[in-house]
Design a protein around this motif. Structure first.
Motif, PDB file in Angstrom:
ATOM      1  N   UNK A 246       0.830  -1.206   0.000  1.00  0.00           N
ATOM      2  CA  UNK A 246       0.000   0.000   0.000  1.00  0.00           C
ATOM      3  C   UNK A 246       0.868   1.261   0.000  1.00  0.00           C
ATOM      4  N   UNK A 247       1.960   1.259   0.731  1.00  0.00           N
ATOM      5  CA  UNK A 247       2.847   2.432   0.740  1.00  0.00           C
ATOM      6  C   UNK A 247       3.558   2.581  -0.601  1.00  0.00           C
ATOM      7  N   UNK A 248       3.892   1.458  -1.242  1.00  0.00           N
ATOM      8  CA  UNK A 248       4.460   1.543  -2.586  1.00  0.00           C
ATOM      9  C   UNK A 248       3.435   2.119  -3.557  1.00  0.00           C
ATOM     10  N   UNK A 249       2.177   1.708  -3.422  1.00  0.00           N
ATOM     11  CA  UNK A 249       1.117   2.234  -4.288  1.00  0.00           C
ATOM     12  C   UNK A 249       0.969   3.745  -4.093  1.00  0.00           C
ATOM     13  N   UNK A 250       0.997   4.196  -2.863  1.00  0.00           N
ATOM     14  CA  UNK A 250       0.865   5.630  -2.586  1.00  0.00           C
ATOM     15  C   UNK A 250       2.030   6.413  -3.176  1.00  0.00           C
ATOM     16  N   UNK A 251       3.255   5.904  -3.025  1.00  0.00           N
ATOM     17  CA  UNK A 251       4.415   6.583  -3.607  1.00  0.00           C
ATOM     18  C   UNK A 251       4.352   6.571  -5.131  1.00  0.00           C
TER      19      UNK A 251
ATOM     20  N   UNK B 158       6.610  -4.541  -5.070  1.00  0.00           N
ATOM     21  CA  UNK B 158       5.329  -5.124  -4.679  1.00  0.00           C
ATOM     22  C   UNK B 158       4.169  -4.533  -5.471  1.00  0.00           C
ATOM     23  N   UNK B 159       4.398  -3.373  -6.081  1.00  0.00           N
ATOM     24  CA  UNK B 159       3.351  -2.664  -6.816  1.00  0.00           C
ATOM     25  C   UNK B 159       3.988  -1.850  -7.935  1.00  0.00           C
ATOM     26  N   UNK B 160       3.329  -1.839  -9.097  1.00  0.00           N
ATOM     27  CA  UNK B 160       3.712  -0.935 -10.179  1.00  0.00           C
ATOM     28  C   UNK B 160       2.456  -0.559 -10.959  1.00  0.00           C
TER      29      UNK B 160
END
Length: 139
Positions: free
Chosen positions: A48-53, A116-118
């Motif tokens: 979730x923090x990767x998504x926000x960034x 974890x997210x892109x």
């Protein structure tokens, strides 16, 4: 026609030979964007923090070429762990509700274990100010 190529300063852009954004007239294509902080190079440990960034990264990139999230017509989201999908997609719903682009969500490995997210976006500069013809079908 005008072709604009935007770089974020990422060492990967130089090493791998790509741009953060390529804008061809009003069409804007973002590269797959992770949640790494462009300034500090720090990658958050949670999805979730990767998504926000990542959303901060794409918003800043779009603004640099005179566009905004309201201009997004398509999004492709990549999440490595299926168990993180509900939380991340609820967040995406908050961000994109009312914009409602075409969407794809995929789960699987990314370029390295820290990813974890892109997200990848396609936008059309000015689309957010156009009148919308909302249709619905029932199958």
């Amino acid at each position: 026609m005008e072709l604009t190529k935007l770089k974020s300063g990422s060492i990967l852009e130089h090493h791998e030979g790509y741009s953060r954004i390529v804008a061809l007239d009003n069409w804007i294509f973002t590269s797959l964007t992770s949640g790494r902080n462009f300034t500090t190079r720090v990658m958050p440990e949670t999805t979730i923090e990767q998504a926000k960034n990542a959303m901060k990264n794409v918003q800043a990139s779009l603004e640099a070429v005179g566009a905004s999230l309201a201009d997004v017509v398509r999004r492709r989201i990549f999440i490595t762990r299926q168990e993180d999908v509900p939380e991340v997609m609820a967040y995406m719903g908050e961000i994109f509700r009312g914009i409602d682009p075409a969407s794809c969500v995929s789960c699987g490995p990314l370029g390295g274990p820290e990813y974890l997210f892109e997200i990848e976006l396609t936008a059309y500069r000015g689309a957010g100010s156009l009148p919308v013809n909302n249709l619905s079908i029932s199958l």
